[in-house]
Each structure stands twice: as structure tokens, then as C-alpha cells.
Motif scaffolding. Structure first.
Motif, PDB file in Angstrom:
ATOM      1  N   GLY A  49     -43.083  45.079 -16.119  1.00 42.28           N
ATOM      2  CA  GLY A  49     -44.203  45.717 -15.438  1.00 42.28           C
ATOM      3  C   GLY A  49     -44.119  45.655 -13.932  1.00 42.28           C
ATOM      4  O   GLY A  49     -45.125  45.813 -13.236  1.00 42.28           O
ATOM      5  N   LYS A  50     -42.913  45.479 -13.394  1.00 46.11           N
ATOM      6  CA  LYS A  50     -42.736  45.328 -11.948  1.00 46.11           C
ATOM      7  C   LYS A  50     -42.037  46.530 -11.309  1.00 46.11           C
ATOM      8  O   LYS A  50     -41.695  46.485 -10.129  1.00 46.11           O
ATOM      9  CB  LYS A  50     -41.919  44.059 -11.659  1.00 46.11           C
ATOM     10  CG  LYS A  50     -42.583  42.779 -12.155  1.00 46.11           C
ATOM     11  CD  LYS A  50     -41.680  41.578 -11.933  1.00 46.11           C
ATOM     12  CE  LYS A  50     -42.315  40.301 -12.459  1.00 46.11           C
ATOM     13  NZ  LYS A  50     -41.401  39.133 -12.302  1.00 46.11           N
ATOM     14  N   TYR A  51     -41.835  47.591 -12.077  1.00 42.75           N
ATOM     15  CA  TYR A  51     -41.136  48.767 -11.555  1.00 42.75           C
ATOM     16  C   TYR A  51     -42.162  49.778 -11.043  1.00 42.75           C
ATOM     17  O   TYR A  51     -43.363  49.683 -11.332  1.00 42.75           O
ATOM     18  CB  TYR A  51     -40.261  49.382 -12.648  1.00 42.75           C
ATOM     19  CG  TYR A  51     -39.222  50.347 -12.132  1.00 42.75           C
ATOM     20  CD1 TYR A  51     -38.238  49.925 -11.242  1.00 42.75           C
ATOM     21  CD2 TYR A  51     -39.234  51.687 -12.514  1.00 42.75           C
ATOM     22  CE1 TYR A  51     -37.291  50.807 -10.757  1.00 42.75           C
ATOM     23  CE2 TYR A  51     -38.283  52.579 -12.037  1.00 42.75           C
ATOM     24  CZ  TYR A  51     -37.315  52.128 -11.157  1.00 42.75           C
ATOM     25  OH  TYR A  51     -36.382  53.007 -10.673  1.00 42.75           O
ATOM     26  N   GLN A  52     -41.656  50.794 -10.290  1.00 41.59           N
ATOM     27  CA  GLN A  52     -42.560  51.805  -9.741  1.00 41.59           C
ATOM     28  C   GLN A  52     -43.262  52.591 -10.843  1.00 41.59           C
ATOM     29  O   GLN A  52     -44.415  52.994 -10.700  1.00 41.59           O
ATOM     30  CB  GLN A  52     -41.773  52.791  -8.852  1.00 41.59           C
ATOM     31  CG  GLN A  52     -41.179  52.167  -7.605  1.00 41.59           C
ATOM     32  CD  GLN A  52     -39.734  51.739  -7.779  1.00 41.59           C
ATOM     33  OE1 GLN A  52     -39.357  51.277  -8.844  1.00 41.59           O
ATOM     34  NE2 GLN A  52     -38.921  51.910  -6.759  1.00 41.59           N
ATOM     35  N   ALA A  53     -42.569  52.836 -11.972  1.00 47.06           N
ATOM     36  CA  ALA A  53     -43.142  53.568 -13.098  1.00 47.06           C
ATOM     37  C   ALA A  53     -43.555  52.591 -14.186  1.00 47.06           C
ATOM     38  O   ALA A  53     -42.914  51.561 -14.403  1.00 47.06           O
ATOM     39  CB  ALA A  53     -42.116  54.556 -13.650  1.00 47.06           C
ATOM     40  N   GLN A  54     -44.654  52.904 -14.886  1.00 45.19           N
ATOM     41  CA  GLN A  54     -45.136  52.056 -15.974  1.00 45.19           C
ATOM     42  C   GLN A  54     -45.484  52.955 -17.162  1.00 45.19           C
ATOM     43  O   GLN A  54     -46.596  53.483 -17.245  1.00 45.19           O
ATOM     44  CB  GLN A  54     -46.344  51.234 -15.529  1.00 45.19           C
ATOM     45  CG  GLN A  54     -45.995  50.225 -14.434  1.00 45.19           C
ATOM     46  CD  GLN A  54     -47.086  49.193 -14.194  1.00 45.19           C
ATOM     47  OE1 GLN A  54     -48.217  49.365 -14.592  1.00 45.19           O
ATOM     48  NE2 GLN A  54     -46.717  48.111 -13.530  1.00 45.19           N
ATOM     49  N   PRO A  55     -44.538  53.130 -18.086  1.00 39.25           N
ATOM     50  CA  PRO A  55     -44.754  54.050 -19.205  1.00 39.25           C
ATOM     51  C   PRO A  55     -45.738  53.494 -20.230  1.00 39.25           C
ATOM     52  O   PRO A  55     -45.967  52.280 -20.289  1.00 39.25           O
ATOM     53  CB  PRO A  55     -43.353  54.173 -19.811  1.00 39.25           C
ATOM     54  CG  PRO A  55     -42.673  52.900 -19.433  1.00 39.25           C
ATOM     55  CD  PRO A  55     -43.208  52.529 -18.086  1.00 39.25           C
ATOM     56  N   PRO A  56     -46.317  54.361 -21.052  1.00 42.15           N
ATOM     57  CA  PRO A  56     -47.226  53.885 -22.109  1.00 42.15           C
ATOM     58  C   PRO A  56     -46.458  53.173 -23.208  1.00 42.15           C
ATOM     59  O   PRO A  56     -45.269  53.425 -23.431  1.00 42.15           O
ATOM     60  CB  PRO A  56     -47.864  55.181 -22.624  1.00 42.15           C
ATOM     61  CG  PRO A  56     -46.874  56.257 -22.301  1.00 42.15           C
ATOM     62  CD  PRO A  56     -46.218  55.843 -21.020  1.00 42.15           C
TER      63      PRO A  56
END
Length: 324
Positions: A49-56
Motif C-alpha cells: 500500500g505504499k505505491y502511487q496506485a492502489q488497486p481494488p
């Protein structure tokens, strides 16, 4: 199919290998039977959860894989079943089958193995874009590469040499520096036992380097920026060391230095034609033997945690992959 599943953000050890349905094959999409997948630091940031994108949730991580085209969706032109390809996608690479838009599927040369193909796109795509489009590297210039035995670091050593530059490789051990030397580095700096800025000044006769490639961050970033000469370009690639450095902005003013961010994935999406040309040039360099991925280790899918641990504990020299 079997796939690596992320059900919630957290430590990578919480990921599960499970049987799931193959992803749907939409219009304009290509389905690939995966043979190998490259593991990258952003994959770990994503599941934590530390990346620019956070997928469902749930999602299948994996930004790059290689394999054989097995089926085409309606309107997916340019491929046929049996084609050997790379899939460059944000998600879905750590599975027995991957599905992606045809624009994100790249044919690979006959001479390229699936293992090399899985280790190719992210590291060379990032490094070539950084040197070519961002730094505008010219033959005869000097490049300092931090983390020079890691995936993007070693790719940059090889590419900078192929582009006619002098390369100074910096890494944390003699073993890693030997890998960089084999990759073409002209000079070596062990930044755990040597003063980085002082050694750069010594090597360059106090001129400083023209380009710094920094995928590490942390304590060495400011010293590397100070080691650039007049008009130097400092490339911000990532922060493998953990802390995001805070550098005094007057260092950009002094010596008229440029601090340049590099986000290859976003750039490639905005500039598909330029990225396609970059990939063509990279495949040409591979076929000429000027760039070759260094595979540090290969693990089966069930041993994914070993691959992730190799990256987090900075044991990787070159690239680590998963095999199917």
C-alpha cells in the motif's frame, strides 16, 4: 489458474498462491500463458500500500512477464497464438495466465529467452528513458550510478557504456562492484568504506560527473548531487534505501544543476510511439550483445517470498524472477 493474490495491503508474506478464474478476455486484449515474471521493488510497494496506485482488492501483482500468446480478444490485431511476447502491465503478471491490451504486449526476438524477457522491460525501459529523454546523455560524458549492481543500476551501467559514456559504479560491497565491473563500469566506488563525493572528485579531476542515476535515495543522495559538475543532471529514480532524502535546493542553483524525476511507466503511457522506438532500440542492443539481463535468482511461484526477501534485503544482483 494459479496466481499470487493480494487481499489487503500489508507485508508481502501475507500474499497467497491460490486457484482463481482466468481473467476475462476483453475486446482488444491478448491472453498469454506465462513462462516467467520479473519481480521489481514497486511490486512490493504496491502490495504494502505504499505505491502511487492502489488497486481494488483482490488483485494479482506483477508488472511484467513473458510467455506465449494463447488467445486473442475481438479486434486484438498484430498477434497470433504461439507468438513469444512480453506483457508490460501494472497488474496480473504473477499468474499462470495474463491478459493485457494489445498495446501493452511486445513481441520478443527469437534469440531472447523467456527468463531474459521477463527481466527486461522495466529495468531497461526505465534506465534508457532516464538517460535518453531525461538526462539527454551525450557520448563522452560521465555517469555516476548508485546501487550499480541492482536491477536498474546494472541496466544503467550497460546502457551508459553502450551510449558512449564513462561509467562510475557505486555499490555497498566488493562483490556487487565486481558485478558492475563485468557490466562495463570504468571506475568503482564502495560507498560503505569510501567518501562518495571525494572519490568522484578524485576520479573526475575535480570536474564532477555529468549525470547521477539514483535509485537508492537515503544517505548518499546529497553527496551524489554535490558530486555533479556544472550543468550536471541528477536523476531521481526511486528510494530503495527507504528514507526519501531532503536536499538543500541551493545545490540546484550552484553549478546550474538539474534535478530530474523519472517515472517511466507514466511517460510510456503518454508517449507510446516514443516508448515503442525505445524498446526497438533496446532489442537491437540486446541482439548486438551490448546489454544482457543478469538473473540473480529464479524461484517457482510457490517460493515468491524468497524473491521478495532478496529484494528487500538487497541481495539481488541484477534481477530476480518467478518461473512458471
Amino acid at each position: 489458474m494459479r496466481a499470487l493474490i493480494c487481499k489487503e495491503f500489508g507485508p508481502y508474506e501475507n500474499l497467497e498462491v491460490a486457484e482463481v478464474d482466468a481473467p476475462p478476455l476483453g475486446e482488444g486484449f491478448v491472453q498469454v500463458d506465462v513462462k516467467a515474471a520479473g519481480v521489481n521493488f514497486p511490486d512490493i510497494l504496491l502490495v504494502e500500500g505504499k505505491y502511487q496506485a492502489q488497486p481494488p482488492f483482490p488483485f494479482i501483482p506483477g508488472t511484467e512477464c513473458s510467455g506465449v500468446v494463447s488467445e486473442l480478444g475481438k479486434g486484438a490485431a498484430g498477434f497470433k497464438p504461439g507468438d513469444r511476447v512480453i506483457v508490460a502491465t501494472m497488474l496480473g503478471g504473477f499468474a499462470e495466465q495474463a491478459v493485457a491490451p494489445a498495446a501493452q504486449v511486445i513481441p520478443i526476438p527469437d534469440v531472447m529467452s523467456f527468463e531474459h524477457a521477463a527481466a527486461f522491460t522495466t529495468i531497461y525501459g526505465t534506465s534508457y528513458h532516464a538517460l535518453k529523454q531525461r538526462a539527454k546523455l551525450k557520448p563522452g560524458e560521465t555517469v555516476l550510478v548508485l546501487g550499480a549492481a541492482g536491477g536498474v543500476g546494472l541496466a544503467t551501467v550497460q546502457l551508459a557504456k553502450a551510449m558512449g559514456a564513462k561509467v562510475i559504479a557505486a555499490a555497498s560491497s566488493a562483490e556487487k562492484l565486481e558485478i558492475a565491473r563485468e557490466g562495463g563500469a570504468d571506475e568503482l566506488i564502495n560507498y560503505t568504506s569510501e567518501d562518495l563525493k571525494a572519490r568522484v572528485r578524485e576520479i573526475t579531476a575535480n570536474k564532477g560527473v555529468d549525470v547521477v542515476y539514483d535509485p537508492v535515495g537515503g544517505d548518499y543522495s546529497e553527496a551524489a548531487l554535490r558530486a555533479t559538475g556544472w550543468g550536471g543532471r541528477y536523476l531521481v529514480i526511486g528510494f530503495a534505501a527507504g528514507p526519501i532524502p531532503k536536499v538543500p535546493l541551493n545545490l540546484a542553483l550552484l553549478n546550474s544543476r538539474d534535478i530530474l524525476g523519472v517515472f517511466w511507466g507514466a511517460w510510456a503511457g503518454r508517449n507510446p510511439r516514443e516508448n515503442a522506438q525505445n524498446m526497438k532500440e533496446l532489442f537491437d542492443l540486446y541482439e548486438a550483445g551490448k546489454i544482457v539481463p543478469h538473473i540473480s535468482a529464479a524461484y517457482p511461484l510457490d517460493e515468491f517470498a524468497k524473491a521478495f526477501a532478496d529484494i528487500m534485503e538487497r541481495r539481488v544482483k541484477g534481477k530476480v524472477i518467478l518461473t512458471f
